[in-house]
Design an enzyme around this catalytic site. Structure first.
Site, PDB file in Angstrom:
ATOM      1  N   GLU A 211       0.988  -1.466  -0.202  1.00  0.00           N
ATOM      2  CA  GLU A 211       0.208  -0.004  -0.036  1.00  0.00           C
ATOM      3  C   GLU A 211       0.713   0.975  -0.271  1.00  0.00           C
ATOM      4  OE1 GLU A 211      -2.030  -2.959   1.463  1.00  0.00           O
ATOM      5  OE2 GLU A 211      -0.407  -2.289   1.597  1.00  0.00           O
ATOM      6  N   HIS A 280      -9.208  -5.374  10.610  1.00  0.00           N
ATOM      7  CA  HIS A 280     -10.119  -5.556   9.381  1.00  0.00           C
ATOM      8  C   HIS A 280     -11.091  -4.377   9.519  1.00  0.00           C
ATOM      9  CE1 HIS A 280      -7.184  -8.267   8.450  1.00  0.00           C
ATOM     10  NE2 HIS A 280      -7.483  -8.119   7.330  1.00  0.00           N
TER      11      HIS A 280
END
Length: 477
Positions: A211, A280
């Site tokens: 990322e 998450h």
């Protein structure tokens, strides 16, 4: 000429009160700022200041008088050098203050010492530093967002997001999509389905699982004039890229003196899904809304998802576009057309009401709307507002609703500490405190990392029952 002292209003909704006692007697010299009387309502005892110098020539309303209407003359002040007897018998001169300015004056006054009643100045001496919106805030009218005569189709949020990207990519060759599994796999949640086949691998780009790396590439591309759409498989993974998002994308326009813009959209699912664990499930709405230079969009419906994403892609600023995995498969009405846009920074009154305002955004709207339906069965008419954009926040639409309902419940899935609902409550306090008949209530996620176990995850999230209970509490039901 003699100066009438009028019964002040402690709030915009006050109509009458009790003149508890006079602190000055007839014939006493009065200076600006002197406390001359105390008044009471069922909510508070407040002190009244004089704003003109002179002599208290006549007391028109005696101590202890109940139900004195706002703006009723309660005394007369004779100006310096004026005949006191003539002033006392005449009255009807200029007003010491208009009652409606009392709340603004109270904002400007210094806080009272411990044990003292707070003071209500008879007129504002200086402009308050606290935000002062118009006497009546104006709500944004979203009724014209659907084009007149447009064909309406049912569409999932997932499909709306895909169509928004496809339409903007057809419109502008500088727009491209990049992220993990956005191309060959058609997107981790199938949001980019079909884009690779239409636009090819140069504009729909699969990236490595890094990322920080691909977010940086996207920012660099945006700084050179391209318009990237960077998808994160989940915004939890964007923590790896937060330096690129905040220190590069958000700050470069300011640090370059306006020479280098960064038109980029960071999008993907945010917040809790279903049993995916704490790493998450984090809601980052409040995190990104804290950063100057970013705009933060959190849509709920498919039409808002489509219209706001198209506006985000066209916007010259970096946009954080927070979606929700649970909402991807839900269907809503969406107008057909390639130029359907929703303005960034405007809230939407989804359900009009008169008794209490419920304000939320994103998946929080499921709790807000569910609660409104339940409350209606108990005779409570809730107005539901979808913020849609967190930064900039359309607080004026919220204030306009609170001025009508006098009560507010703010709802989010995020944590309570420094949350979006905390910001909503503070802004209401700053701009509409005197309109409130009850404290602003919040319903948030619980202050714990998200559990993995389904039963514990359910307990950690807000629910309709909690919103109903909060609304009933502020309605004193």
């Amino acid at each position: 000429m003699p100066i009438d002292i009028l019964m002040p209003a402690l709030s915009p909704t006050m109509e009458q009160g009790k003149l508890a006692k006079w602190l000055k007697a007839e014939g006493d010299t009065v200076k600006a700022g002197d406390i001359i009387a105390e008044i009471e309502t069922d909510k508070a005892t407040m002190e009244v200041e004089a704003v003109d110098e002179g002599i208290l020539a006549k007391i028109l309303v005696a101590d202890g008088t109940e139900n004195v209407a706002v703006n009723t003359p309660i005394g007369v002040i004779a100006a310096e050098g004026e005949d006191i007897n003539a002033a006392a018998s005449g009255g009807g001169g200029k007003s010491d203050k208009p009652a409606e300015t009392a709340p603004q004056a109270a904002q400007s006054a210094p806080p009272a010492a411990v044990g003292e009643a707070p003071k209500v100045a008879a007129a504002p001496k200086a402009e308050s530093a606290v935000a002062n919106p118009p006497a009546t805030a104006k709500s944004y009218d979203s009724s014209a967002e659907f084009p007149a005569g447009a064909e309406i189709v049912s569409m999932t949020v997932r499909e709306a997001l895909r169509d928004a990207m496809a339409e903007e990519m057809r419109r502008d060759g500088d727009v491209f999509v990049m992220g993990e599994e956005v191309a060959e796999y058609q997107g981790a949640y199938k949001v980019t389905q079909g884009l690779l086949q239409e636009f090819g691998p140069k504009r729909v780009i699969d990236t490595p699982i890094t990322e920080h790396g691909f977010a940086g590439i996207g920012v660099g591309a945006a700084l050179t004039g391209l318009k990237p759409i960077v998808e994160f498989m989940t915004f939890n993974f964007a923590m790896q890229a937060i330096d690129q998002i905040i220190n590069s994308a958000a700050k470069t326009l300011y640090m370059s003196g306006g020479q280098m813009g960064c038109s980029i959209v960071f999008r993907g699912p945010n917040g809790a899904a279903a049993r995916v664990g704490a790493q998450h499930s984090h809601d980052y709405s409040a995190w990104y809304s804290n950063v100057p230079g970013l705009k933060v969009v959190v849509p709920y419906s498919a039409s808002d998802a489509k219209g706001l994403l198209k506006s985000a892609i066209r916007d010259p600023n970096p946009i954080i576009f927070l979606e929700n995995e649970i909402l991807y498969g839900r269907s809503f009405d969406v107008p057909k057309g390639d130029d359907f846009l929703i303005p960034i920074g405007k809230a939407k009154v989804v359900r009009p009401g008169n008794d209490v305002t419920i304000v939320s955004f994103g998946i929080g709207m499921t709790y807000a709307l569910g609660a409104a339906e339940a409350l209606a069965k108990d005779g409570i008419d809730a107005e539901v507002i979808d913020l849609r954009t967190i930064r900039p926040m359309d607080i004026e639409t919220v204030i306009a609703s609170v001025q009508k309902t006098h009560r507010c419940v703010a709802v989010e899935e995020g944590f309570p500490q420094s949350g979006v609902t905390a910001e909503i409550g503070m802004k209401i306090m700053e701009a509409a405190f005197d309109y409130l008949d009850a404290p602003v209530a919040r319903v948030t996620g619980k202050d714990v990392p998200m559990p993995y176990a389904a039963n514990l995850e359910k307990l950690a999230l807000p629910n309709v029952g909690e919103v109903v209970a909060a609304a009933k509490a502020v309605c004193y039901r």
